[in-house]
Design an enzyme around this catalytic site. Structure first.
Site, PDB file in Angstrom:
ATOM      1  N   GLY A  10      -0.668  -6.509 -26.268  1.00 56.67           N
ATOM      2  CA  GLY A  10       0.674  -7.018 -26.542  1.00 56.67           C
ATOM      3  C   GLY A  10       0.760  -7.635 -27.934  1.00 56.67           C
ATOM      4  N   ASN A  32      -2.658  -3.361 -19.080  1.00 54.80           N
ATOM      5  CA  ASN A  32      -2.258  -2.128 -18.370  1.00 54.80           C
ATOM      6  C   ASN A  32      -1.109  -1.431 -19.105  1.00 54.80           C
ATOM      7  OD1 ASN A  32      -0.128  -3.779 -17.847  1.00 54.80           O
ATOM      8  ND2 ASN A  32      -0.065  -3.417 -15.630  1.00 54.80           N
ATOM      9  N   THR A  35       4.007  -3.591 -21.046  1.00 53.91           N
ATOM     10  CA  THR A  35       4.949  -3.836 -22.155  1.00 53.91           C
ATOM     11  C   THR A  35       4.245  -3.745 -23.501  1.00 53.91           C
ATOM     12  OG1 THR A  35       4.559  -6.215 -21.998  1.00 53.91           O
ATOM     13  CG2 THR A  35       6.426  -5.342 -20.764  1.00 53.91           C
ATOM     14  N   ASP A  56      -4.809  -3.776 -14.300  1.00 58.20           N
ATOM     15  CA  ASP A  56      -3.668  -4.627 -13.955  1.00 58.20           C
ATOM     16  C   ASP A  56      -4.222  -5.981 -13.488  1.00 58.20           C
ATOM     17  OD1 ASP A  56      -1.643  -5.934 -12.591  1.00 58.20           O
ATOM     18  OD2 ASP A  56      -0.869  -4.129 -11.631  1.00 58.20           O
ATOM     19  N   SER A  75       1.655 -10.795 -19.346  1.00 57.76           N
ATOM     20  CA  SER A  75       2.921 -10.956 -18.611  1.00 57.76           C
ATOM     21  C   SER A  75       4.027 -10.311 -19.441  1.00 57.76           C
ATOM     22  CB  SER A  75       3.270 -12.438 -18.434  1.00 57.76           C
ATOM     23  OG  SER A  75       4.630 -12.573 -18.029  1.00 57.76           O
ATOM     24  N   TYR A 150      10.618 -15.273 -14.183  1.00 52.78           N
ATOM     25  CA  TYR A 150       9.733 -15.644 -15.291  1.00 52.78           C
ATOM     26  C   TYR A 150       9.421 -17.145 -15.260  1.00 52.78           C
ATOM     27  CZ  TYR A 150       8.060 -15.661 -20.190  1.00 52.78           C
ATOM     28  OH  TYR A 150       7.323 -15.788 -21.345  1.00 52.78           O
ATOM     29  N   THR A 180       8.284 -17.028 -30.538  1.00 55.80           N
ATOM     30  CA  THR A 180       7.392 -16.634 -31.622  1.00 55.80           C
ATOM     31  C   THR A 180       7.696 -15.182 -32.000  1.00 55.80           C
ATOM     32  OG1 THR A 180       5.730 -18.163 -30.822  1.00 55.80           O
ATOM     33  CG2 THR A 180       4.942 -16.403 -32.254  1.00 55.80           C
ATOM     34  N   ARG A 191      13.986  -8.689 -27.617  1.00 54.59           N
ATOM     35  CA  ARG A 191      14.171 -10.061 -28.077  1.00 54.59           C
ATOM     36  C   ARG A 191      14.951 -10.059 -29.393  1.00 54.59           C
ATOM     37  NH1 ARG A 191       8.202 -12.428 -26.727  1.00 54.59           N
ATOM     38  NH2 ARG A 191       7.643 -10.238 -26.754  1.00 54.59           N
TER      39      ARG A 191
HETATM   40  P1  NAD Z   1       4.045  -8.634 -24.919  1.00 52.59           P
HETATM   41  O1  NAD Z   1       4.918  -7.962 -23.931  1.00 52.59           O
HETATM   42  O2  NAD Z   1       3.960  -8.046 -26.281  1.00 52.59           O
HETATM   43  O3  NAD Z   1       2.567  -8.781 -24.368  1.00 52.59           O
HETATM   44  C1  NAD Z   1       2.250  -8.915 -23.007  1.00 52.59           C
HETATM   45  C2  NAD Z   1       1.084  -7.984 -22.702  1.00 52.59           C
HETATM   46  O4  NAD Z   1       0.691  -8.161 -21.329  1.00 52.59           O
HETATM   47  C3  NAD Z   1       1.449  -6.498 -22.867  1.00 52.59           C
HETATM   48  O5  NAD Z   1       0.475  -5.834 -23.630  1.00 52.59           O
HETATM   49  C4  NAD Z   1       1.490  -5.975 -21.436  1.00 52.59           C
HETATM   50  O6  NAD Z   1       1.180  -4.606 -21.341  1.00 52.59           O
HETATM   51  C5  NAD Z   1       0.468  -6.878 -20.754  1.00 52.59           C
HETATM   52  N1  NAD Z   1       0.654  -6.974 -19.314  1.00 52.59           N
HETATM   53  C6  NAD Z   1       1.789  -7.301 -18.644  1.00 52.59           C
HETATM   54  N2  NAD Z   1       1.558  -7.308 -17.314  1.00 52.59           N
HETATM   55  C7  NAD Z   1       0.248  -6.959 -17.140  1.00 52.59           C
HETATM   56  C8  NAD Z   1      -0.582  -6.786 -16.013  1.00 52.59           C
HETATM   57  N3  NAD Z   1      -0.137  -6.946 -14.765  1.00 52.59           N
HETATM   58  N4  NAD Z   1      -1.877  -6.463 -16.217  1.00 52.59           N
HETATM   59  C9  NAD Z   1      -2.375  -6.285 -17.461  1.00 52.59           C
HETATM   60  N5  NAD Z   1      -1.627  -6.426 -18.581  1.00 52.59           N
HETATM   61  C10 NAD Z   1      -0.324  -6.752 -18.415  1.00 52.59           C
HETATM   62  O7  NAD Z   1       4.534 -10.144 -25.008  1.00 52.59           O
HETATM   63  P2  NAD Z   1       3.991 -11.359 -25.900  1.00 52.59           P
HETATM   64  O8  NAD Z   1       5.129 -11.925 -26.622  1.00 52.59           O
HETATM   65  O9  NAD Z   1       2.782 -10.962 -26.641  1.00 52.59           O
HETATM   66  O10 NAD Z   1       3.605 -12.409 -24.761  1.00 52.59           O
HETATM   67  C11 NAD Z   1       2.242 -12.714 -24.432  1.00 52.59           C
HETATM   68  C12 NAD Z   1       2.204 -13.924 -23.525  1.00 52.59           C
HETATM   69  O11 NAD Z   1       2.764 -15.046 -24.187  1.00 52.59           O
HETATM   70  C13 NAD Z   1       2.992 -13.757 -22.216  1.00 52.59           C
HETATM   71  O12 NAD Z   1       2.283 -14.375 -21.166  1.00 52.59           O
HETATM   72  C14 NAD Z   1       4.282 -14.487 -22.489  1.00 52.59           C
HETATM   73  O13 NAD Z   1       4.861 -14.993 -21.310  1.00 52.59           O
HETATM   74  C15 NAD Z   1       3.801 -15.609 -23.407  1.00 52.59           C
HETATM   75  N6  NAD Z   1       4.883 -16.116 -24.268  1.00 52.59           N
HETATM   76  C16 NAD Z   1       5.295 -15.431 -25.381  1.00 52.59           C
HETATM   77  C17 NAD Z   1       6.324 -15.969 -26.154  1.00 52.59           C
HETATM   78  C18 NAD Z   1       6.812 -15.319 -27.431  1.00 52.59           C
HETATM   79  O14 NAD Z   1       7.731 -15.844 -28.049  1.00 52.59           O
HETATM   80  N7  NAD Z   1       6.255 -14.234 -27.905  1.00 52.59           N
HETATM   81  C19 NAD Z   1       6.944 -17.166 -25.786  1.00 52.59           C
HETATM   82  C20 NAD Z   1       6.512 -17.799 -24.621  1.00 52.59           C
HETATM   83  C21 NAD Z   1       5.460 -17.287 -23.880  1.00 52.59           C
HETATM   84  N1  UDP Z   2      20.395 -12.575 -28.690  1.00 45.94           N
HETATM   85  C1  UDP Z   2      21.409 -12.011 -29.432  1.00 45.94           C
HETATM   86  N2  UDP Z   2      21.346 -10.679 -29.755  1.00 45.94           N
HETATM   87  C2  UDP Z   2      20.315  -9.880 -29.374  1.00 45.94           C
HETATM   88  C3  UDP Z   2      19.259 -10.451 -28.590  1.00 45.94           C
HETATM   89  C4  UDP Z   2      19.348 -11.806 -28.270  1.00 45.94           C
HETATM   90  O1  UDP Z   2      22.372 -12.704 -29.785  1.00 45.94           O
HETATM   91  O2  UDP Z   2      20.307  -8.677 -29.701  1.00 45.94           O
HETATM   92  C5  UDP Z   2      20.433 -14.029 -28.386  1.00 45.94           C
HETATM   93  C6  UDP Z   2      20.228 -14.369 -26.930  1.00 45.94           C
HETATM   94  O3  UDP Z   2      21.461 -14.388 -26.241  1.00 45.94           O
HETATM   95  C7  UDP Z   2      19.584 -15.733 -27.002  1.00 45.94           C
HETATM   96  C8  UDP Z   2      18.796 -15.703 -28.307  1.00 45.94           C
HETATM   97  O4  UDP Z   2      19.344 -14.620 -29.072  1.00 45.94           O
HETATM   98  O5  UDP Z   2      20.572 -16.731 -27.081  1.00 45.94           O
HETATM   99  C9  UDP Z   2      17.311 -15.519 -28.144  1.00 45.94           C
HETATM  100  O6  UDP Z   2      17.110 -14.425 -27.276  1.00 45.94           O
HETATM  101  P1  UDP Z   2      15.691 -13.808 -26.965  1.00 45.94           P
HETATM  102  O7  UDP Z   2      15.965 -12.665 -26.036  1.00 45.94           O
HETATM  103  O8  UDP Z   2      14.973 -13.471 -28.209  1.00 45.94           O
HETATM  104  O9  UDP Z   2      14.832 -14.930 -26.233  1.00 45.94           O
HETATM  105  P2  UDP Z   2      15.132 -16.248 -25.347  1.00 45.94           P
HETATM  106  O10 UDP Z   2      14.923 -17.389 -26.273  1.00 45.94           O
HETATM  107  O11 UDP Z   2      16.527 -16.200 -24.813  1.00 45.94           O
HETATM  108  O12 UDP Z   2      14.103 -16.228 -24.290  1.00 45.94           O
END
Ligand code: NAD
Ligand code: UDP
Length: 319
Positions: A10, A32, A35, A56, A75, A150, A180, A191
């Site tokens: 991810g 897996n 995403t 998974d 996730s 979530y 992030t 996002r």
């Molecule tokens: P992402 O979707 O890019 O990465 C998630 C990864 O987990 C993917 O590669 C997906 O294939 C894998 N995955 C999902 N379900 C799985 C399963 N059952 N078994 C094995 N692999 C699985 O998202 P990300 O932004 O990199 O998020 C990573 C983590 O950070 C997540 O737990 C997410 O909730 C947390 N997080 C991210 C943000 C952010 O802003 N990016 C914010 C808050 C929390």
């Molecule tokens: N948003 C938007 N246009 C888009 C995608 C998201 O205006 O194409 C808005 C969404 O309604 C939210 C904020 O941008 O208020 C951040 O959304 P995101 O899905 O990135 O993550 P969230 O912080 O809501 O988990």
């Protein structure tokens, strides 16, 4: 150290693997591809200190290698219902990843006497009554709302981690990650930053849900990874917020993206198109991270956006 990273293919997981490898650790990535994408770790295929398991996390993990740390990042992470890979479209997978997946990864860590980190989220605060939320905030969350698969999965995951810490004395960490962004986010992630940059690079109007007055605080991925690395090597067991505390409205960031990409197509407002429970404000209280880890974000939004725009420009040219 020998470190298992779940969610390694991810966005965050792949950057985390890069950092751990750069520090000299040996890394086993597990994913897996629900995403994530093999492309995110393709550059690691010839690294002798990196190996990969297609699995998974919600299924029992049988791994007969000595581990010193387990970092559970797997996730779905996008709240956008229009993305086929957003958690509203994967509700059961989302619930299982942070419930069954947390039990499985904690069990594995315990069997190895390894330290453990759980990737939690600002969503555990829901729509908090106090702004900005500190880690002491209990949250304002609905268990049955459109984001509940979530929020509640991550809250359950945190509770499970604390139970293993208290009952078995495990060496655990919980990071509450705030929005992030950066290279390797998926183009169809849904996002806001990938969506708007993609639209801007195609010369299309940017889609704003609501009137765009809602705020977020965006952290560039390198800053977050630095904080995670410091937390992993700290002695802190209670949750720590990590993110950036510069708050900006969605309309402002849309203006900035149009400016940085030279897009003149403006905006399109879509009040009807958004999943419910969109928090009106989001900004972390970073006091604990600053005090405990001596950490703070250093990359400003314009710099981070420029790097991310460059990444998406390359991605779009490959399609
Ligand atoms: P992402 O979707 O890019 O990465 C998630 C990864 O987990 C993917 O590669 C997906 O294939 C894998 N995955 C999902 N379900 C799985 C399963 N059952 N078994 C094995 N692999 C699985 O998202 P990300 O932004 O990199 O998020 C990573 C983590 O950070 C997540 O737990 C997410 O909730 C947390 N997080 C991210 C943000 C952010 O802003 N990016 C914010 C808050 C929390
Ligand atoms: N948003 C938007 N246009 C888009 C995608 C998201 O205006 O194409 C808005 C969404 O309604 C939210 C904020 O941008 O208020 C951040 O959304 P995101 O899905 O990135 O993550 P969230 O912080 O809501 O988990």
């Amino acid at each position: 150290m020998h470190i298992l990273v779940t969610g390694a293919a991810g966005f965050l997981g792949s950057h985390l693997c890069d950092r751990l490898l750069a520090e000299g650790h040996t890394v086993i990535g597990l994913d897996n591809f629900l995403t994530g994408s093999p492309e995110n770790i393709a550059h690691l295929s010839n690294n002798p200190r990196f190996s990969f398991i297609h699995h998974d996390v919600s299924q029992f993990i049988s791994l007969h290698k000595k581990l010193d740390a387990v970092l559970h990042f797997a996730s779905p992470a996008s709240p956008n219902p229009h993305s086929p890979r957003g958690y509203p479209n994967l509700p059961i997978e989302t619930l299982k990843a942070s419930s069954l997946g947390t039990f499985n990864t904690l069990g594995l860590a315990r069997a190895n006497n390894a330290r453990y980190m759980f990737a939690s989220t600002s969503e555990v605060y829901g729509d908090p009554r106090e702004q900005p939320p500190a880690e002491s905030d209990w949250g304002h969350v609905t268990p049955i709302g459109p984001r509940s698969m979530y929020d509640e999965a991550k809250r359950f995951g945190e509770a499970t981690v604390m139970a293993y810490h208290r009952v078995h004395g495990m060496d655990t960490r919980i990071v509450r990650i705030f929005n992030t962004y950066g290279p390797r986010m998926s183009l169809d992630d849904g996002r806001v930053i990938p969506n708007l940059i993609q639209q801007a690079l195609r010369g299309e109007p940017l889609t704003i849900y609501g009137d765009g007055s809602q705020t977020r605080s965006f952290c560039y991925v390198d800053d977050l990874i630095e904080g995670i690395y410091r937390l992993l090597f700290s002695e802190e067991h209670l949750p720590v917020n990590l993110g950036n505390d510069r708050e900006i409205s969605i309309l402002e960031i849309a203006h900035l993206i149009n400016k940085l990409t030279g897009n003149r197509a403006g905006f399109v407002f879509r009040p009807e198109d958004r999943l419910g429970n969109d928090p009106q404000r989001r900004r972390p209280d970073l006091t604990r991270a600053r005090t405990l880890l001596g950490w703070q974000p250093t990359i400003d939004l314009e710099t981070g956006l420029r790097r991310t725009i460059e990444f998406f420009r390359q991605q779009l040219s490959l399609r």
